[in-house]
Design a protein around this motif. Structure first.
Motif, PDB file in Angstrom:
ATOM      1  N   UNK A  21     -13.939 -31.614 -10.813  1.00 54.22           N
ATOM      2  CA  UNK A  21     -14.868 -31.850  -9.571  1.00 54.22           C
ATOM      3  C   UNK A  21     -14.040 -31.278  -8.377  1.00 54.22           C
ATOM      4  N   UNK A  22     -12.604 -31.403  -8.426  1.00 50.25           N
ATOM      5  CA  UNK A  22     -11.943 -30.847  -7.129  1.00 50.25           C
ATOM      6  C   UNK A  22     -11.932 -29.384  -7.208  1.00 50.25           C
ATOM      7  N   UNK A  23     -12.345 -28.809  -8.280  1.00 47.99           N
ATOM      8  CA  UNK A  23     -12.662 -26.963  -8.181  1.00 47.99           C
ATOM      9  C   UNK A  23     -13.630 -26.837  -7.173  1.00 47.99           C
ATOM     10  N   UNK A  24     -14.476 -27.760  -6.778  1.00 53.23           N
ATOM     11  CA  UNK A  24     -15.730 -27.417  -6.051  1.00 53.23           C
ATOM     12  C   UNK A  24     -15.303 -27.913  -4.721  1.00 53.23           C
ATOM     13  N   UNK A  25     -15.104 -27.295  -3.583  1.00 56.16           N
ATOM     14  CA  UNK A  25     -14.490 -27.268  -2.311  1.00 56.16           C
ATOM     15  C   UNK A  25     -15.668 -27.997  -1.534  1.00 56.16           C
ATOM     16  N   UNK A  26     -16.678 -28.184  -2.041  1.00 54.98           N
ATOM     17  CA  UNK A  26     -17.749 -28.822  -1.118  1.00 54.98           C
ATOM     18  C   UNK A  26     -17.669 -30.392  -1.617  1.00 54.98           C
ATOM     19  N   UNK A  27     -17.028 -30.655  -2.633  1.00 50.70           N
ATOM     20  CA  UNK A  27     -16.976 -32.005  -3.353  1.00 50.70           C
ATOM     21  C   UNK A  27     -15.762 -32.805  -2.646  1.00 50.70           C
ATOM     22  N   UNK A  28     -16.136 -34.228  -2.478  1.00 51.80           N
ATOM     23  CA  UNK A  28     -14.961 -35.215  -1.973  1.00 51.80           C
ATOM     24  C   UNK A  28     -14.707 -35.997  -3.331  1.00 51.80           C
TER      25      UNK A  28
END
Length: 244
Positions: A21-28
């Motif tokens: 999940x953290x690999x997506x820069x748009x996700x918190x």
């Protein structure tokens, strides 16, 4: 911007989910740890919730309070679990404290966590709750050739399955989705620690990163029509008979 919480996030599947999940820069991406500080080896953008101990009766309040002022969560994945081996021998047999720990972590604490998240408005209509269970909790799939023993591990997963089913009924009017999943057999320290590594090859065990990617992709397709059901995203078929 999606917001995700992973409970039980420091190793195995949980750690792999956090990194995915953290690999997506748009996700918190929020993640829990029992320690008071952030663990090493994770992306800097992970927001750690510290001191989250699933054997503590105040775990729900503690976790929810650390999210005060944050936007409601889109996805909550409760992955925490304990597996301590048991047999029925006269000299060994079941251990009272070990059983309490396994039931508490696997099937009691998740309910208290979600109760506080819902009633403190940390979840909203459309939020997705993923309870990571196991086919070990299926009565239908348990066969004599696999042997007995490991009572609390299996029974706590069966209990988690029922908790998820009942939650799906209680949360339906709020539009909150509850799904119970078997993520697949994995090559983790937990399965190795209980001697299951001898079955890795024949059982088709995969790395946690592989299972995490499958689970994240599957969660994106989840909707209210699947709420209250048991799914095995990596399985050859969907095991809908696991509540039997």
């Amino acid at each position: 911007m999606a917001s995700v919480l992973v409970v039980g996030a420091t190793r195995g599947l949980g750690a792999a989910l956090v990194k995915e999940y953290a690999s997506d820069p748009t996700a918190i991406t929020y993640a829990t740890t029992r320690s008071e500080g952030a663990p090493d080896g994770f992306p800097d953008n992970v927001k750690w919730l510290s001191g989250i101990d699933l054997t503590n009766q105040n775990v729900g309040d503690n976790l929810s309070s650390q999210l005060k002022g944050e936007k409601p969560l889109d996805v909550v994945i409760i992955n925490a679990g304990r597996f301590m081996t048991e047999d029925f021998s006269e000299s060994g047999g079941p251990n009272w404290n070990d059983e309490l720990t396994m039931y508490t972590v696997s099937s009691i604490a998740p309910l208290f966590i979600l109760h506080r998240l819902v009633h403190n408005d940390r979840l909203k209509a459309g939020s997705k709750i993923i309870l990571v269970s196991s086919e070990a909790g299926s009565i239908t799939l348990r066969h004599e050739k696999e042997g007995g023993g490991n009572y609390a591990h299996h029974a706590s997963k069966a209990a988690l399955n029922m908790v998820g089913k009942l939650l799906s009924i209680d949360l339906k009017e709020k539009g909150i989705i509850v799904s119970i999943v078997h993520p697949g057999f994995m090559r983790t320290e937990m399965t190795k620690g209980v001697g299951f590594d001898k079955h890795w090859d024949e059982g088709g065990a995969v790395a946690p990163e592989v299972a995490a990617k499958s689970l994240v992709e599957w969660t994106e397709t989840l909707d209210i029509s699947k709420s209250g059901e048991y799914w095995a995203p990596r399985g050859p078929h969907f095991a809908t008979d696991l509540f039997e």
